[in-house]
Design an enzyme around this catalytic site. Structure first.
Site, mmCIF file in Angstrom:
data_model
loop_
_atom_site.group_PDB
_atom_site.id
_atom_site.type_symbol
_atom_site.label_atom_id
_atom_site.label_comp_id
_atom_site.label_asym_id
_atom_site.label_seq_id
_atom_site.Cartn_x
_atom_site.Cartn_y
_atom_site.Cartn_z
ATOM 1 N N PRO A 25 0.934 -1.284 -0.018
ATOM 2 C CA PRO A 25 -0.033 -0.065 0.109
ATOM 3 C C PRO A 25 0.881 1.141 0.186
ATOM 4 O O PRO A 25 1.902 1.380 0.770
ATOM 5 C CB PRO A 25 -0.890 -0.034 1.389
ATOM 6 C CG PRO A 25 -0.908 -1.619 1.433
ATOM 7 C CD PRO A 25 0.392 -2.073 1.230
ATOM 8 N N CYS A 26 0.643 2.086 -0.746
ATOM 9 C CA CYS A 26 1.111 3.472 -1.190
ATOM 10 C C CYS A 26 0.689 4.729 -0.479
ATOM 11 O O CYS A 26 1.306 5.809 -0.927
ATOM 12 C CB CYS A 26 1.445 3.422 -2.470
ATOM 13 S SG CYS A 26 0.101 3.703 -3.529
ATOM 14 N N GLN A 27 -0.270 4.740 0.278
ATOM 15 C CA GLN A 27 -0.911 5.899 0.551
ATOM 16 C C GLN A 27 -0.126 6.774 1.396
ATOM 17 O O GLN A 27 -0.180 8.136 1.299
ATOM 18 C CB GLN A 27 -2.396 5.805 1.473
ATOM 19 C CG GLN A 27 -3.302 5.117 0.521
ATOM 20 C CD GLN A 27 -3.521 3.626 0.289
ATOM 21 O OE1 GLN A 27 -2.454 3.044 0.730
ATOM 22 N NE2 GLN A 27 -4.382 3.214 0.159
#
Length: 254
Positions: A72-74
């Site tokens: 996940p890159c948020q």
């Protein structure tokens, strides 16, 4: 080959391996999104879902030949809040590191978004390789810049075609014409009226269909069929451009 795919989503990595004709004996997938899991199972019934990546017991895993994932890159993204590793979603990167150290696969591949150099350096230090930046527009008419950390030698990329399609974006309060000839980056919230909805014209009713988004991710038509359009848009926005992954993984076959 035994594969362990973390944050597997709708299993784009399995699509890439299938496209290359690479035989997979066991495909283990860490994923918690029930809709993405249902699509993966629909297309690849032999997928073994392991659930939460933080709860994968190393001692019960078979020998792993390929470890891959797009954490996940948020907390990393320039489009996000730039929270670095303090964001619990981005901290899941360290689960990739843990399983890389525990399984010691022959090959590994990690994908993530554009981010500050300092964040890149932390990831590179833990993985022992520097990233390769690839824009999906070398393969398909979508602007999608991603970083790939891998120990697989990556062959020369194809030359970018001269794309000449016309797209628009809805930016919450205004329309913006995209002058690059390619579709703007598909995002997870494009099905809910988010800030980056790709359109064919300056009309919110004229947004790209799920099938069109599948093609822009080089996913087979109707691959994501079986869930609501909102969920289809979400998993396509979160997914990989399959042809990019196939380009990287093809060196395994060779």
């Amino acid at each position: 080959m035994n594969v362990l795919s973390l944050f597997d989503g709708m299993s784009c990595g399995q699509l890439a391996l299938d496209r290359l004709g690479i035989n997979v004996d066991v495909y283990l997938a860490a994923e918690i999104d029930k809709y993405a899991m249902s699509i993966a199972k629909k297309n690849y019934p032999n997928t073994i879902h392991l659930g939460d990546v933080t709860k994968i017991p190393f001692n019960l895993l078979p020998k792993i030949d390929l470890l891959m994932g797009g954490s996940p890159c948020q907390g990393f993204s320039f489009a996000g809040k730039q929270l670095n590793f303090d964001d619990p979603r981005s901290a899941l990167f360290f689960e990739f590191v843990r399983l890389l150290e525990e399984t010691k696969p022959k090959y590994f591949l990690l994908e993530n978004v554009r981010m500050k150099q300092e964040y890149q350096d932390v990831i590179s230090e833990h993985l022992g390789v520097k990233p390769i930046m690839i824009n999906s527009d070398r393969f398909i008419g979508q602007n999608r810049v991603r970083y790939y950390w891998t120990n697989i030698p990556v062959s020369e990329l194809p030359k970018r075609p001269e794309w000449n399609n016309q797209y628009y974006q809805w930016r919450r309060v205004y329309f913006r014409a995209n002058k690059s000839g390619v579709c703007p980056t598909l995002t997870a919230n494009m099905g809910t009226g988010g800030h980056n909805v790709p359109l064919h014209s300056e009309d919110l009713k004229d947004k790209l269909t799920p099938n069109e988004c599948e093609r822009l991710q080089t996913v087979p038509d109707n691959y994501t069929e079986g869930v609501s359009n909102t969920q289809r848009y979400k998993m396509l926005g979160n997914g990989w451009t399959v042809d990019v992954i196939a380009h990287i993984l093809k060196e395994i076959k060779q």
